[in-house]
Design a protein around this motif. Sequence first.
Motif, PDB file in Angstrom:
ATOM      1  N   ALA A  69       8.212  -1.011  -7.163  1.00  0.00           N
ATOM      2  CA  ALA A  69       8.350  -0.754  -8.603  1.00  0.00           C
ATOM      3  C   ALA A  69       9.022   0.581  -8.871  1.00  0.00           C
ATOM      4  O   ALA A  69       9.964   0.677  -9.665  1.00  0.00           O
ATOM      5  CB  ALA A  69       6.973  -0.786  -9.259  1.00  0.00           C
ATOM      6  N   LEU A  70       8.567   1.626  -8.199  1.00  0.00           N
ATOM      7  CA  LEU A  70       8.991   2.985  -8.538  1.00  0.00           C
ATOM      8  C   LEU A  70      10.412   3.298  -8.090  1.00  0.00           C
ATOM      9  O   LEU A  70      11.034   4.225  -8.616  1.00  0.00           O
ATOM     10  CB  LEU A  70       8.003   3.987  -7.935  1.00  0.00           C
ATOM     11  N   GLY A  90      -1.990   5.056  -1.043  1.00  0.00           N
ATOM     12  CA  GLY A  90      -1.552   5.646   0.205  1.00  0.00           C
ATOM     13  C   GLY A  90      -0.759   6.911  -0.052  1.00  0.00           C
ATOM     14  O   GLY A  90      -0.329   7.177  -1.184  1.00  0.00           O
ATOM     15  N   PRO A  91      -0.529   7.723   0.981  1.00  0.00           N
ATOM     16  CA  PRO A  91       0.178   9.006   0.794  1.00  0.00           C
ATOM     17  C   PRO A  91       1.589   8.840   0.254  1.00  0.00           C
ATOM     18  O   PRO A  91       2.057   9.645  -0.554  1.00  0.00           O
ATOM     19  CB  PRO A  91       0.179   9.620   2.201  1.00  0.00           C
ATOM     20  N   ASN A  92       2.286   7.782   0.669  1.00  0.00           N
ATOM     21  CA  ASN A  92       3.642   7.569   0.171  1.00  0.00           C
ATOM     22  C   ASN A  92       3.646   7.078  -1.268  1.00  0.00           C
ATOM     23  O   ASN A  92       4.566   7.386  -2.036  1.00  0.00           O
ATOM     24  CB  ASN A  92       4.388   6.572   1.074  1.00  0.00           C
ATOM     25  N   ALA A  93       2.612   6.329  -1.639  1.00  0.00           N
ATOM     26  CA  ALA A  93       2.507   5.870  -3.026  1.00  0.00           C
ATOM     27  C   ALA A  93       2.336   7.056  -3.963  1.00  0.00           C
ATOM     28  O   ALA A  93       2.942   7.110  -5.050  1.00  0.00           O
ATOM     29  CB  ALA A  93       1.337   4.898  -3.173  1.00  0.00           C
ATOM     30  N   VAL A  94       1.524   8.017  -3.551  1.00  0.00           N
ATOM     31  CA  VAL A  94       1.318   9.224  -4.368  1.00  0.00           C
ATOM     32  C   VAL A  94       2.637   9.994  -4.508  1.00  0.00           C
ATOM     33  O   VAL A  94       3.009  10.424  -5.608  1.00  0.00           O
ATOM     34  CB  VAL A  94       0.238  10.123  -3.742  1.00  0.00           C
ATOM     35  N   LYS A  95       3.353  10.160  -3.401  1.00  0.00           N
ATOM     36  CA  LYS A  95       4.639  10.867  -3.456  1.00  0.00           C
ATOM     37  C   LYS A  95       5.614  10.145  -4.370  1.00  0.00           C
ATOM     38  O   LYS A  95       6.338  10.775  -5.160  1.00  0.00           O
ATOM     39  CB  LYS A  95       5.227  10.982  -2.046  1.00  0.00           C
ATOM     40  N   ASP A  96       5.654   8.812  -4.275  1.00  0.00           N
ATOM     41  CA  ASP A  96       6.592   8.043  -5.093  1.00  0.00           C
ATOM     42  C   ASP A  96       6.243   8.117  -6.573  1.00  0.00           C
ATOM     43  O   ASP A  96       7.133   8.185  -7.432  1.00  0.00           O
ATOM     44  CB  ASP A  96       6.619   6.581  -4.628  1.00  0.00           C
TER      45      ASP A  96
END
Length: 271
Positions: A69-70, A90-96
Amino acid sequence: DDEEEEEEPEEVPEIDVNDDPPAGSVYVYRGRETNSGASELLTFILAGGMEVEDVKYIEDSSDAEMRKALWDEECAAVIFPPMHDIPDFGPNAVKDLRAFVSNGFKNSGTILFLGSSVEVHVMNNMFGYELQQDYKPGPYYRNERAVKGTALEMLPTRVNELGQTQSLGVLQASMPPESHSFYDSFGSSVAMCVRYDLGRVCYLAQDFTPLQAMPDLEVQLESEDEEEAFEAERKLEALARKTDTWLAMMQGILDTPAMTEIAPEGFWDGY
């Protein structure tokens, strides 16, 4: 005791934004943490009431699903319906998520959280805020300094309390200086955005549960039974009177141009 006469609601004007309307997709989070029926109701509001042409979904909080989505160039906004639990991002979801907001411009880069206590925790965890929940009974009043130049500027001057008490406001004293409170009362904001680099993180203290009956009522409106159709029309009109301003506030947050600067003292001049 005599019952108090119900006040005539202020007329809610159509939002006319002198800027590009949301031009892309609106993604709705519908992971297992969302309240039952919340994503379906939000879809009904977006597609039916606000005529958003492209509503898409984020199915869970995994890195891959969030990135789908992002990283979508057409993604204008992400909305989190009321939730009963905090998603395990997850860590990548937060970054995204942070990058999506940071790189936003005008009507993209907006994340809107809707009406439950969990949302405030997610905003704090995700973006490093220290927002505190706060409940004050309505009505809530338009913050003239904050709405100036936005799509909310022409909305009614006040809005009544609506929905469940889980839809708590945010203590204005806990909001960052770069925040705008659009509607508030006695230091509690029920509609606010925080500028995050070029984008916005927004919160609307509304779960829209009173609207859950609306899809069925619209079906009944087409009934061949005149009495059933009349009753459905009456109930729909009553719902509209109660919810029009809240819906316009949500649309205004999604439609409003990039957040403008206001005088620092303006933020603290809430009602």
